[in-house]
Design a protein around this motif. Structure first.
Motif, mmCIF file in Angstrom:
data_model
loop_
_atom_site.group_PDB
_atom_site.id
_atom_site.type_symbol
_atom_site.label_atom_id
_atom_site.label_comp_id
_atom_site.label_asym_id
_atom_site.label_seq_id
_atom_site.Cartn_x
_atom_site.Cartn_y
_atom_site.Cartn_z
ATOM 1 N N MET A 1 0.827 -1.206 0.000
ATOM 2 C CA MET A 1 0.000 0.000 0.000
ATOM 3 C C MET A 1 0.864 1.260 0.000
ATOM 4 N N ILE A 2 1.928 1.282 0.839
ATOM 5 C CA ILE A 2 2.844 2.426 0.868
ATOM 6 C C ILE A 2 4.278 1.906 0.846
ATOM 7 N N SER A 3 5.071 2.468 -0.059
ATOM 8 C CA SER A 3 6.477 2.098 -0.158
ATOM 9 C C SER A 3 7.310 3.365 -0.281
ATOM 10 N N VAL A 4 8.331 3.471 0.548
ATOM 11 C CA VAL A 4 9.246 4.605 0.537
ATOM 12 C C VAL A 4 10.638 4.076 0.224
ATOM 13 N N GLU A 5 11.262 4.611 -0.824
ATOM 14 C CA GLU A 5 12.581 4.139 -1.242
ATOM 15 C C GLU A 5 13.565 5.302 -1.321
ATOM 16 N N ILE A 24 4.784 -0.322 4.096
ATOM 17 C CA ILE A 24 3.601 -0.459 4.942
ATOM 18 C C ILE A 24 2.564 -1.236 4.150
ATOM 19 N N ALA A 25 2.136 -2.365 4.685
ATOM 20 C CA ALA A 25 1.200 -3.231 3.968
ATOM 21 C C ALA A 25 -0.227 -2.728 4.110
ATOM 22 N N THR A 26 -1.059 -3.128 3.164
ATOM 23 C CA THR A 26 -2.478 -2.795 3.205
ATOM 24 C C THR A 26 -3.096 -3.290 4.515
ATOM 25 N N GLY A 27 -3.821 -2.421 5.202
ATOM 26 C CA GLY A 27 -4.464 -2.796 6.455
ATOM 27 C C GLY A 27 -3.601 -2.628 7.685
ATOM 28 N N ASP A 28 -2.320 -2.301 7.489
ATOM 29 C CA ASP A 28 -1.442 -2.069 8.636
ATOM 30 C C ASP A 28 -1.806 -0.778 9.353
ATOM 31 N N ILE A 29 -1.595 -0.757 10.652
ATOM 32 C CA ILE A 29 -1.664 0.471 11.432
ATOM 33 C C ILE A 29 -0.256 0.694 11.968
ATOM 34 N N LEU A 30 0.484 1.549 11.284
ATOM 35 C CA LEU A 30 1.874 1.808 11.628
ATOM 36 C C LEU A 30 1.970 3.043 12.502
ATOM 37 N N ALA A 31 2.560 2.902 13.663
ATOM 38 C CA ALA A 31 2.799 4.040 14.549
ATOM 39 C C ALA A 31 4.278 4.397 14.483
ATOM 40 N N ILE A 32 4.546 5.680 14.287
ATOM 41 C CA ILE A 32 5.921 6.179 14.275
ATOM 42 C C ILE A 32 6.134 6.952 15.566
#
Length: 252
Positions: A1-5, A24-32
């Motif tokens: 879903m989201i890729s940063v390179e 970041i995969a689809t459906g992930d809830i990523l906290a920074i």
């Protein structure tokens, strides 16, 4: 879903981050999480081109961009892939709560005003603000303003939700109502991909499927909420969490 390179961003010759990589995969809830000034919010703003990186590539939803080669049309398409909840609410002061929610539907998606109003009222109901639909931001508490902002984001139907310290501008007694709203949003939309910058570690522990510890523009540790928050491996993560816990105890 989201890729940063290999993403790099500088301000006035100061490097915020360099050659940053993240998926970041689809459906992930990523906290920074991480110290203030470490580049967390800037990274979030680069995802939807509120800030422009110097180098790197970002894939977000069905769109992508390469830094240095971004057309105006690409900017519009990238911003349509996600929606953002800001620290300072960013509401129009001269518009009511429902008008703030409906604005992007009318202007960006060209929904007719009556349909946009009905959708806005429905979203305000979901965040418990039906009776405040005709109130102006100046008549609302900080927590209510942020819930209007959340309703505005949900109305766009974007599957990617970017949350930039959504409780940092709130008095401590108002934080709970916003976190409860966000907790419900996450529960109601399991198909959403969420990127959350937050210092509310207990909330992060409850909702995040993945946590990144970020410092000085670098990702020092990645794992599940339990792995990073309960059993951190990197010395800096351990120091940050220990100091943060002490600060919370001092203010409790």
């Amino acid at each position: 879903m989201i890729s940063v390179e290999n993403l790099s961003k500088t301000f006035s010759n100061h490097t915020i981050f360099k050659n940053l990589n993240l998926k970041i995969a689809t459906g992930d809830i990523l906290a920074i999480i991480g110290p203030s000034g470490s580049g967390k919010s800037t990274l979030l703003r680069c995802l939807n081109l509120l800030e422009f990186p110097e180098t790197g590539k970002v894939v977000i939803g069905d769109q992508h961009y390469e830094a240095g080669h971004i057309s105006r049309q690409e900017i519009v398409k990238i911003r349509q892939e996600s929606t953002m909840v800001f620290q300072q609410f960013n509401l129009f002061r001269q518009k009511t709560a429902w008008q703030n929610v409906a604005e992007s539907l009318v202007v960006v998606k060209h929904v007719n005003k009556q349909q946009a109003k009905q959708r806005a009222l429905a979203e305000l109901a979901k965040v418990g603000l039906s009776e405040y639909a005709n109130f102006y931001p100046g008549q609302l508490s900080g927590g209510q303003k942020q819930r209007v902002a959340i309703a505005r984001s949900l109305a766009t139907d974007s599957k990617i939700l970017l949350l930039d310290e959504p409780t940092s501008a709130l008095d401590s007694e108002l934080v709970g109502e916003v976190l409860a709203t966000l907790r419900q949003v996450v529960a109601d939309h399991p198909d959403y991909t969420v990127v959350l910058v937050s210092h509310e570690l207990e909330f992060v522990k409850q909702v995040a499927t993945k946590v990144v510890f970020f410092e000085d523009g670098q990702i020092l540790e990645t794992g599940t909420a339990e792995e990073v928050l309960e059993h951190p491996q990197h010395e800096r993560t351990q120091q940050f969490l220990s100091r943060f816990t002490q600060q919370q105890l001092a203010h409790s």
